[in-house]
Scaffold this motif. Structure first.
Motif, short mmCIF file in Angstrom:
data_model
loop_
_atom_site.label_atom_id
_atom_site.label_comp_id
_atom_site.label_asym_id
_atom_site.label_seq_id
_atom_site.Cartn_x
_atom_site.Cartn_y
_atom_site.Cartn_z
N UNK A 294 47.75 3.11 57.15
CA UNK A 294 46.81 3.83 56.28
C UNK A 294 45.67 4.43 57.09
N UNK A 295 45.26 3.76 58.17
CA UNK A 295 44.19 4.30 59.01
C UNK A 295 44.59 5.64 59.61
N UNK A 296 45.84 5.72 60.13
CA UNK A 296 46.28 6.97 60.71
C UNK A 296 46.40 8.06 59.64
N UNK A 297 46.84 7.72 58.43
CA UNK A 297 46.94 8.70 57.35
C UNK A 297 45.56 9.24 56.98
N UNK A 298 44.54 8.37 56.98
CA UNK A 298 43.17 8.80 56.68
C UNK A 298 42.69 9.79 57.74
N UNK A 299 42.97 9.49 59.02
CA UNK A 299 42.55 10.42 60.08
C UNK A 299 43.26 11.76 59.95
N UNK A 300 44.52 11.75 59.52
CA UNK A 300 45.24 13.01 59.32
C UNK A 300 44.61 13.82 58.19
N UNK A 301 44.20 13.15 57.12
CA UNK A 301 43.55 13.86 56.01
C UNK A 301 42.24 14.50 56.46
N UNK A 302 41.46 13.77 57.29
CA UNK A 302 40.19 14.32 57.75
C UNK A 302 40.43 15.52 58.66
N UNK A 303 41.43 15.41 59.56
CA UNK A 303 41.71 16.53 60.47
C UNK A 303 42.24 17.75 59.72
N UNK A 304 42.86 17.53 58.56
CA UNK A 304 43.42 18.66 57.80
C UNK A 304 42.34 19.49 57.12
N UNK A 305 41.15 18.92 56.92
CA UNK A 305 40.07 19.65 56.25
C UNK A 305 39.45 20.68 57.20
N UNK A 306 38.98 21.82 56.67
CA UNK A 306 38.35 22.84 57.52
C UNK A 306 36.97 22.36 57.98
N UNK A 307 36.54 22.79 59.15
CA UNK A 307 35.20 22.40 59.63
C UNK A 307 34.12 22.90 58.68
N UNK A 308 33.16 22.03 58.37
CA UNK A 308 32.06 22.40 57.49
C UNK A 308 32.18 21.84 56.10
#
Length: 447
Positions: A399-413
């Motif tokens: 689940x930790x890796x999935x959370x990091x993937x969700x954050x990286x998928x968001x656009x900067x800002x």
């Protein structure tokens, strides 16, 4: 053989034995000393023999035989004491030796041993005669044994000769039969060799023809394989180019459009919120606005912490979720096991998702709840509540890796808030630009 040592007539103490004591006599002497040894006190024993005083006669004869024989020869007083004990035990034999006549029924070795201990007149002759008698008996016994062994060997030799004659006759018969078989095998071998030579010639001819056919077939197969590899390579290149083109078109029209549109919406709502908060009247362009300088940036999720609120105050979560296009990502099991770990996993999920649904309805923020798929024994039949996206990690992905993937998928800002107590998750999402919030803060806000 006998030398005078100054003794009186009839006294045998002056006589000296000029040869070693025969073995049989010596063994009998040691036995006499061992038997009489125990009848003496410790004070009457020579100092070198006192350590054997408590031994049994058999052990004494075994371990102290040499010492007792040496003491009997060198210690006259010890020999006299042994002789006295022997006279008391064997008075008849001692009296016969003192009178100069040995009993005929007594073993010559016993007579010699008694004479050696008592030392009557003529004891040397008795010992010498006993030794010669023992040697003569040994010689006769050895001669008898030799004759018996010779007879046995002669019988064995005769049996061996008979067996050898029979074995020789049998081997001669087998040799004649083997010679006849060998002649027959020679004839068959010559015929087989002729057949082999003809077969080898035919095989060489067939092998030459086969090699020529194989070489031609190999040349054709190699050419066909080369052409096939070339066509496969061209087909693979075409498929890869087609797939790359499709992927680029699909991603360009979906992911990038979505990211740009979401970022644009975020910027627009942030601009509108900033305009409402500042309530600035419209103005025209000023000369100072033409100067090239760094303008103050808009408020970000990291700036919320500077508003004089504690990190554990649930009001900070309300401020974060009030930002335009805010996205709340929840580490599901981390929050439930912090707040109500005693409940079963299914009830933990239902309780958290119900509370998150109410929070999403209140704030209007996007809410995603992530659970670890490794905790599941079977697929979960779950209807996600309104306003909450529910995700389970795939096998092999935490689940930790999935959370990091969700954050990286968001656009900067875009404001992204991650609720988790896991320090590794918090550090990872903070580096990616998200705002970590402790699970306890979310639980306080939900309660």
């Amino acid at each position: 053989m006998v030398e005078s040592a100054g003794g009186g007539p009839g006294d045998g103490t002056a006589e000296v034995l000029d040869r070693p004591l025969p073995d049989g006599v010596r063994r009998r002497v040691v036995a006499i000393v061992s038997d009489c040894f125990g009848k003496l006190t410790v004070a009457e024993l020579p100092s070198q023999l006192r350590q054997y005083a408590r031994f049994t006669p058999n052990r004494r004869a075994k371990f102290a035989g040499n010492a007792m024989a040496a003491a009997l020869e060198t210690d006259t007083l010890f020999r006299q004491r042994i002789g006295e004990k022997f006279r008391a035990a064997q008075p008849e034999l001692a009296g016969a030796l003192d009178s100069g006549s040995a009993p005929a029924a007594v073993d010559p070795l016993d007579v010699a041993a008694a004479a050696y201990v008592l030392r009557p007149a003529g004891w040397v002759k008795l010992v010498t005669a006993a030794g010669e008698e023992a040697q003569r008996a040994d010689a006769e016994r050895a001669d008898e044994e030799s004759r018996a062994e010779l007879e046995r060997l002669r019988a064995e030799l005769e049996r061996a000769r008979d067996h050898t004659r029979a074995e020789t006759e049998r081997l001669r018969t087998e040799l004649e039969s083997a010679k006849r078989d060998l002649e027959s095998l020679h004839r068959k071998l010559r015929s087989a060799q002729s057949d082999v030579r003809r077969g080898e010639a035919a095989l060489r001819k067939a092998q030459g023809e086969m090699d020529a056919v194989r070489a031609e077939a190999h040349t054709r197969v190699s050419a066909a394989e080369s052409e096939s590899r070339r066509l496969k390579a061209r087909l693979g290149e075409a498929e890869a180019a087609l797939e790359a083109t499709r992927k680029a078109a699909r991603e360009g029209r979906s992911v990038e459009d979505m990211r740009v549109r979401l970022l644009l919406d975020t910027l627009l709502e942030a601009t509108q919120g900033l305009r409402r908060e500042l309530a600035l009247p419209p103005v025209s362009v000023r000369p100072a606005e033409t100067v090239d300088a760094v303008e103050p940036g808009r408020m970000t999720p990291k700036d919320i912490a500077a508003r004089a609120l504690s990190e554990h105050d649930p009001a900070i979560l309300d401020q974060l979720l009030a930002l335009p296009q805010a996205h709340l990502v929840v580490d599901g099991y981390n929050v439930t096991k912090t707040g109500y770990p005693q409940m079963p996993l299914e009830k933990q999920r239902l309780r958290l998702l119900g509370q998150l649904s109410a929070l999403a309805a209140q704030t209007g923020a996007e809410v995603t709840c992530v659970f670890d798929g490794a905790e599941l024994a079977a697929p979960v039949l779950l209807a996600p509540p309104r306003g909450v996206r529910v995700l389970f990690s795939k096998p092999g992905v935490t689940a930790d890796e999935l959370i990091r993937q969700l954050v990286r998928a968001e656009p900067p800002g875009r404001p992204v808030i991650v609720a988790s107590t896991d320090r590794e998750v918090a550090d990872g999402v903070a580096r990616a630009g998200a705002r970590p919030v402790a699970s306890a803060v979310l639980l306080k806000r939900l309660s």
